[in-house]
Motif scaffolding. Sequence first.
Motif, PDB file in Angstrom:
ATOM      1  N   ASN A   1     -20.971 -19.447  -6.400  1.00 45.70           N
ATOM      2  CA  ASN A   1     -20.356 -18.284  -5.756  1.00 45.70           C
ATOM      3  C   ASN A   1     -19.721 -18.754  -4.443  1.00 45.70           C
ATOM      4  O   ASN A   1     -20.429 -19.142  -3.507  1.00 45.70           O
ATOM      5  CB  ASN A   1     -21.441 -17.228  -5.505  1.00 45.70           C
ATOM      6  CG  ASN A   1     -20.885 -15.989  -4.843  1.00 45.70           C
ATOM      7  OD1 ASN A   1     -19.754 -15.982  -4.335  1.00 45.70           O
ATOM      8  ND2 ASN A   1     -21.663 -14.934  -4.853  1.00 45.70           N
TER       9      ASN A   1
ATOM     10  N   GLY B   1     -12.261 -20.211  -7.150  1.00 49.29           N
ATOM     11  CA  GLY B   1     -11.894 -19.296  -8.233  1.00 49.29           C
ATOM     12  C   GLY B   1     -10.772 -19.919  -9.051  1.00 49.29           C
ATOM     13  O   GLY B   1      -9.780 -19.282  -9.380  1.00 49.29           O
TER      14      GLY B   1
ATOM     15  N   VAL C   1      -6.569 -18.264  -5.109  1.00 53.43           N
ATOM     16  CA  VAL C   1      -5.443 -17.557  -5.731  1.00 53.43           C
ATOM     17  C   VAL C   1      -5.994 -16.466  -6.641  1.00 53.43           C
ATOM     18  O   VAL C   1      -6.694 -16.751  -7.628  1.00 53.43           O
ATOM     19  CB  VAL C   1      -4.556 -18.548  -6.532  1.00 53.43           C
ATOM     20  CG1 VAL C   1      -3.401 -17.804  -7.196  1.00 53.43           C
ATOM     21  CG2 VAL C   1      -4.030 -19.645  -5.619  1.00 53.43           C
TER      22      VAL C   1
ATOM     23  N   TYR D   1      -6.983 -18.027 -19.725  1.00 55.41           N
ATOM     24  CA  TYR D   1      -6.717 -18.778 -18.483  1.00 55.41           C
ATOM     25  C   TYR D   1      -5.364 -19.493 -18.557  1.00 55.41           C
ATOM     26  O   TYR D   1      -4.642 -19.564 -17.564  1.00 55.41           O
ATOM     27  CB  TYR D   1      -7.825 -19.801 -18.214  1.00 55.41           C
ATOM     28  CG  TYR D   1      -9.004 -19.247 -17.453  1.00 55.41           C
ATOM     29  CD1 TYR D   1      -8.851 -18.661 -16.191  1.00 55.41           C
ATOM     30  CD2 TYR D   1     -10.293 -19.320 -17.971  1.00 55.41           C
ATOM     31  CE1 TYR D   1      -9.939 -18.165 -15.493  1.00 55.41           C
ATOM     32  CE2 TYR D   1     -11.395 -18.830 -17.276  1.00 55.41           C
ATOM     33  CZ  TYR D   1     -11.204 -18.256 -16.035  1.00 55.41           C
ATOM     34  OH  TYR D   1     -12.280 -17.759 -15.336  1.00 55.41           O
TER      35      TYR D   1
ATOM     36  N   ASP E   1     -15.774 -22.467  -9.261  1.00 56.78           N
ATOM     37  CA  ASP E   1     -15.646 -21.170  -9.948  1.00 56.78           C
ATOM     38  C   ASP E   1     -17.017 -20.661 -10.373  1.00 56.78           C
ATOM     39  O   ASP E   1     -17.930 -21.458 -10.631  1.00 56.78           O
ATOM     40  CB  ASP E   1     -14.737 -21.301 -11.183  1.00 56.78           C
ATOM     41  CG  ASP E   1     -14.142 -19.963 -11.613  1.00 56.78           C
ATOM     42  OD1 ASP E   1     -12.964 -19.711 -11.296  1.00 56.78           O
ATOM     43  OD2 ASP E   1     -14.859 -19.157 -12.237  1.00 56.78           O
TER      44      ASP E   1
ATOM     45  N   GLN F   1       1.145 -16.855 -13.380  1.00 58.76           N
ATOM     46  CA  GLN F   1       1.248 -17.228 -11.955  1.00 58.76           C
ATOM     47  C   GLN F   1       2.567 -17.956 -11.693  1.00 58.76           C
ATOM     48  O   GLN F   1       3.166 -17.786 -10.633  1.00 58.76           O
ATOM     49  CB  GLN F   1       0.065 -18.127 -11.535  1.00 58.76           C
ATOM     50  CG  GLN F   1      -1.312 -17.516 -11.700  1.00 58.76           C
ATOM     51  CD  GLN F   1      -1.581 -16.373 -10.730  1.00 58.76           C
ATOM     52  OE1 GLN F   1      -0.678 -15.729 -10.236  1.00 58.76           O
ATOM     53  NE2 GLN F   1      -2.851 -16.100 -10.480  1.00 58.76           N
TER      54      GLN F   1
HETATM   55  C1  SAM Z   1      -8.154 -13.722 -11.774  1.00 55.50           C
HETATM   56  S1  SAM Z   1      -8.997 -15.242 -11.996  1.00 55.50           S
HETATM   57  C2  SAM Z   1      -7.852 -16.319 -11.166  1.00 55.50           C
HETATM   58  C3  SAM Z   1      -7.919 -17.715 -11.683  1.00 55.50           C
HETATM   59  C4  SAM Z   1      -6.919 -18.682 -11.033  1.00 55.50           C
HETATM   60  N1  SAM Z   1      -7.159 -18.797  -9.592  1.00 55.50           N
HETATM   61  C5  SAM Z   1      -5.509 -18.221 -11.290  1.00 55.50           C
HETATM   62  O1  SAM Z   1      -4.909 -17.678 -10.359  1.00 55.50           O
HETATM   63  O2  SAM Z   1      -5.020 -18.377 -12.412  1.00 55.50           O
HETATM   64  C6  SAM Z   1     -10.322 -15.145 -10.820  1.00 55.50           C
HETATM   65  C7  SAM Z   1     -11.276 -16.310 -10.904  1.00 55.50           C
HETATM   66  O3  SAM Z   1     -12.205 -16.203  -9.833  1.00 55.50           O
HETATM   67  C8  SAM Z   1     -13.490 -16.507 -10.320  1.00 55.50           C
HETATM   68  N2  SAM Z   1     -14.463 -15.871  -9.403  1.00 55.50           N
HETATM   69  C9  SAM Z   1     -14.726 -14.557  -9.247  1.00 55.50           C
HETATM   70  N3  SAM Z   1     -15.644 -14.366  -8.278  1.00 55.50           N
HETATM   71  C10 SAM Z   1     -15.953 -15.595  -7.791  1.00 55.50           C
HETATM   72  C11 SAM Z   1     -16.829 -16.077  -6.785  1.00 55.50           C
HETATM   73  N4  SAM Z   1     -17.595 -15.231  -6.053  1.00 55.50           N
HETATM   74  N5  SAM Z   1     -16.909 -17.411  -6.562  1.00 55.50           N
HETATM   75  C12 SAM Z   1     -16.170 -18.269  -7.291  1.00 55.50           C
HETATM   76  N6  SAM Z   1     -15.310 -17.883  -8.260  1.00 55.50           N
HETATM   77  C13 SAM Z   1     -15.214 -16.559  -8.515  1.00 55.50           C
HETATM   78  C14 SAM Z   1     -13.509 -15.977 -11.731  1.00 55.50           C
HETATM   79  O4  SAM Z   1     -14.506 -16.610 -12.525  1.00 55.50           O
HETATM   80  C15 SAM Z   1     -12.104 -16.321 -12.175  1.00 55.50           C
HETATM   81  O5  SAM Z   1     -12.026 -17.609 -12.747  1.00 55.50           O
END
Ligand code: SAM
Length: 213
Positions: A96, A58, A111, A24, A80, A31
């Motif tokens: 979710n 997320g 993002v 992370y 998240d 990013q």
């Molecule tokens: C690619 S990471 C991006 C993390 C952060 N936003 C960044 O850009 O560095 C995607 C994140 O979305 C979360 N995620 C995936 N599906 C989700 C959902 N339905 N609800 C909430 N979070 C979710 C994952 O656990 C993960 O932490």
Amino acid sequence: MHRADSTELLEDPSLPADVVATAYSDLARTQRLLGNTAAIFRKLRKSRIPIRRVLDLGCGQGALLEQIRRKLGVDVIGFDLRPTPPSATIPILTGNAAVDPLPFADVALAVCLVHHLSEPDVIDLIRNVSRSCRRLILLDLVRHWIPLILFRVFLSPFLHRINSADGITSIKRSYTTRELRTMAEEAVRGSNARIVHTVAPFYIRQIIEITWS
Ligand SMILES: C[S@@+](CC[C@H](N)C(=O)[O-])C[C@H]1O[C@@H](n2cnc3c(N)ncnc32)[C@H](O)[C@@H]1O
């Protein structure tokens, strides 16, 4: 290019906590390198409505929200699927984002989240946000051969092994500009929402901004 039906390494719930934290933190650096963090700050600073609280859907381990709180001095809250580590310095709710009740905020961010979701879930996510926020800034990748080649050549070799592999999977499972725009329009149909859709040069990101008045 057809949309890939695969999951990312970072989605594995059995990954050790230290590996997840490193991935992370490297993702947050990526990013910044890609200009995604700066693009979000530009949008927040241009806000016409005063921002007191930002919700990041997320949010991972909250790196973006830490920066937002420090630089803009606003209240922040994350959301998240992955449970929050005890070391988190900001409040992060687990759930979710497409279906669970979300906290109230002036603006919600998502993002690099929606490429994790199916098309019906993206529509549900947008409608879910509309129940507790007046504005959504959704930034994601674009499924296109140009960012795929650029990522493979210029970024992938310098990243944590998980983010290097997941970056490629993410581009392949992301939505084209037309697909994402169509989902946003479907989600707000019948409401008074305004959509602004921008696409960065070389398709390195797309931003859908939705404002409900
Ligand atoms: C690619 S990471 C991006 C993390 C952060 N936003 C960044 O850009 O560095 C995607 C994140 O979305 C979360 N995620 C995936 N599906 C989700 C959902 N339905 N609800 C909430 N979070 C979710 C994952 O656990 C993960 O932490």
